[in-house]
Design a protein around this motif. Structure first.
Motif, short mmCIF file in Angstrom:
data_model
loop_
_atom_site.label_atom_id
_atom_site.label_comp_id
_atom_site.label_asym_id
_atom_site.label_seq_id
_atom_site.Cartn_x
_atom_site.Cartn_y
_atom_site.Cartn_z
N LYS A 34 -21.62 49.93 1.79
CA LYS A 34 -20.50 49.41 2.43
C LYS A 34 -20.79 48.00 3.12
O LYS A 34 -20.09 47.23 3.14
N ASN A 35 -22.05 48.15 3.69
CA ASN A 35 -22.40 46.83 4.60
C ASN A 35 -22.89 45.63 3.70
O ASN A 35 -23.02 44.51 4.24
N THR A 36 -23.11 45.78 2.46
CA THR A 36 -23.44 44.84 1.72
C THR A 36 -22.59 44.59 0.50
O THR A 36 -22.82 44.10 -0.67
N ASP A 37 -21.39 45.30 0.49
CA ASP A 37 -20.33 45.12 -0.53
C ASP A 37 -20.04 43.53 -0.94
O ASP A 37 -19.42 43.25 -0.02
N PRO A 38 -20.27 43.16 -1.99
CA PRO A 38 -19.79 41.64 -2.14
C PRO A 38 -18.48 41.48 -2.06
O PRO A 38 -17.75 40.28 -2.20
N GLU A 39 -17.55 42.84 -2.34
CA GLU A 39 -16.02 42.51 -2.44
C GLU A 39 -15.59 43.29 -1.32
O GLU A 39 -14.46 43.78 -1.17
N PHE A 40 -16.26 42.77 -0.10
CA PHE A 40 -15.76 43.57 1.19
C PHE A 40 -14.46 43.22 1.76
O PHE A 40 -13.42 44.01 1.83
N LYS A 42 -12.11 42.20 -0.36
CA LYS A 42 -10.85 42.81 -1.50
C LYS A 42 -10.67 44.24 -1.03
O LYS A 42 -9.64 44.79 -1.16
N HIS A 43 -11.79 44.86 -0.66
CA HIS A 43 -11.71 46.48 -0.48
C HIS A 43 -11.17 46.81 1.02
O HIS A 43 -10.55 47.89 1.33
N TYR A 44 -11.51 45.97 1.94
CA TYR A 44 -10.93 46.12 3.49
C TYR A 44 -9.90 45.22 4.23
O TYR A 44 -9.55 45.71 5.21
N PHE A 45 -9.88 44.05 3.79
CA PHE A 45 -8.84 43.25 4.48
C PHE A 45 -7.57 43.82 4.36
O PHE A 45 -6.99 44.08 3.55
N ARG A 46 -6.97 43.45 5.56
CA ARG A 46 -5.60 43.90 5.73
C ARG A 46 -4.82 42.66 6.45
O ARG A 46 -5.48 42.19 7.71
N PRO A 47 -3.80 41.94 5.75
CA PRO A 47 -3.31 40.74 6.39
C PRO A 47 -2.40 41.42 7.62
O PRO A 47 -1.94 42.50 8.02
N PRO A 48 -2.16 40.38 8.45
CA PRO A 48 -1.25 40.68 9.64
C PRO A 48 0.12 41.09 9.36
O PRO A 48 0.57 40.57 8.25
N LEU A 49 0.49 41.95 9.89
CA LEU A 49 1.67 42.82 9.77
C LEU A 49 2.68 42.36 11.03
O LEU A 49 2.43 42.83 11.86
N HIS A 50 3.97 42.02 10.83
CA HIS A 50 5.02 41.69 11.75
C HIS A 50 5.15 42.92 12.38
O HIS A 50 5.48 43.91 11.68
N SER A 51 5.46 42.84 13.62
CA SER A 51 5.60 44.25 14.40
C SER A 51 6.87 43.92 15.35
O SER A 51 7.80 44.86 15.26
N ALA A 52 6.98 42.77 15.87
CA ALA A 52 8.48 42.61 16.87
C ALA A 52 8.26 41.43 16.95
O ALA A 52 7.44 40.34 16.71
N GLY A 53 9.56 40.76 17.40
CA GLY A 53 9.59 39.42 17.68
C GLY A 53 11.13 38.86 17.81
O GLY A 53 12.08 39.44 17.70
#
Length: 160
Positions: A34-40, A42-53
Motif C-alpha cells: 500500500k505504501n508503494t502503490d503507484p496507483e495510490f 486512484k485507489h484512495y483519493f476522495r474528492p471534497p464533498l459539500h456538507s453545508a453552506g
C-alpha cells in the motif's frame, strides 16, 4: 546543531517486549504494497464533498471521510460574515487562514510562532457545544476565514 528527532522508544512502544530490537519484525509492520502503490491516488483519493453552506456566507465540505475512525471538514467563512455551525460530535480544529471570533474567543491563523509564544488558532469543541452550535465570525474585510475541523467519530461522516 543536531537535528530534532523522536526517541527510539516512540517507534517501538507498541511492540512486544521481545521484539523491540528486532528490525525484521519492525519492518514487517509496514504495509509495503500500500505504501508503494503507484496507483495510490486512484485507489484512495476522495474528492471534497459539500456538507453545508449558504451562498456568499460560508461553505463546509468533508475533506477526509470514508473511514470509521477519523474524518475532517474544511469550513470557509466569507469576509465580514458570522455563522452558527452545528455538528453531532466533539471535534478539535485549527484556524489556517484569517481572523475573527470562535465563540467568545479571539481566533487567528498563526503566521510566525516563536518558542514559548501563545497562539489563538487551535480550539476544542465538546459534543454538547457542537450540537448546540458554535458562533464563528470572520472579522476580515477581504480574506476568507478557513478552519479545519477533525473528528474521531461523527455519525454524519460520508461513506467512501
Amino acid at each position: 546543531m543536531a537535528a530534532d528527532h523522536y526517541p527510539y522508544g516512540f517507534l517501538v512502544e507498541n511492540c512486544p517486549e521481545d521484539k523491540k530490537h528486532d528490525i525484521d519484525f519492525i519492518l514487517s509492520l509496514i504495509d509495503w504494497e500500500k505504501n508503494t502503490d503507484p496507483e495510490f491516488r486512484k485507489h484512495y483519493f476522495r474528492p471534497p464533498l459539500h456538507s453545508a453552506g449558504q451562498n456568499g456566507v460560508f461553505e463546509e465540505k468533508w475533506i477526509t471521510y470514508g473511514n470509521e475512525y477519523i474524518a475532517a471538514k474544511e469550513l470557509t467563512i466569507e469576509p465580514g460574515k458570522t455563522v452558527t455551525v452545528k455538528d453531532h460530535s466533539a471535534y478539535g480544529c485549527i484556524v489556517i487562514q484569517g481572523h475573527g471570533k470562535f465563540g467568545i474567543y479571539d481566533a487567528e491563523a498563526a503566521q510566525v510562532i516563536r518558542f514559548g509564544q501563545m497562539t489563538s488558532d487551535e480550539f476544542f469543541v465538546s459534543e454538547e457545544k457542537a450540537k448546540s452550535g458554535v458562533v464563528i465570525s470572520n472579522h476580515s474585510k477581504y480574506e476568507p476565514m478557513v478552519i479545519l475541523k477533525h473528528f474521531v467519530s461523527n455519525q454524519d461522516v460520508p461513506k467512501a
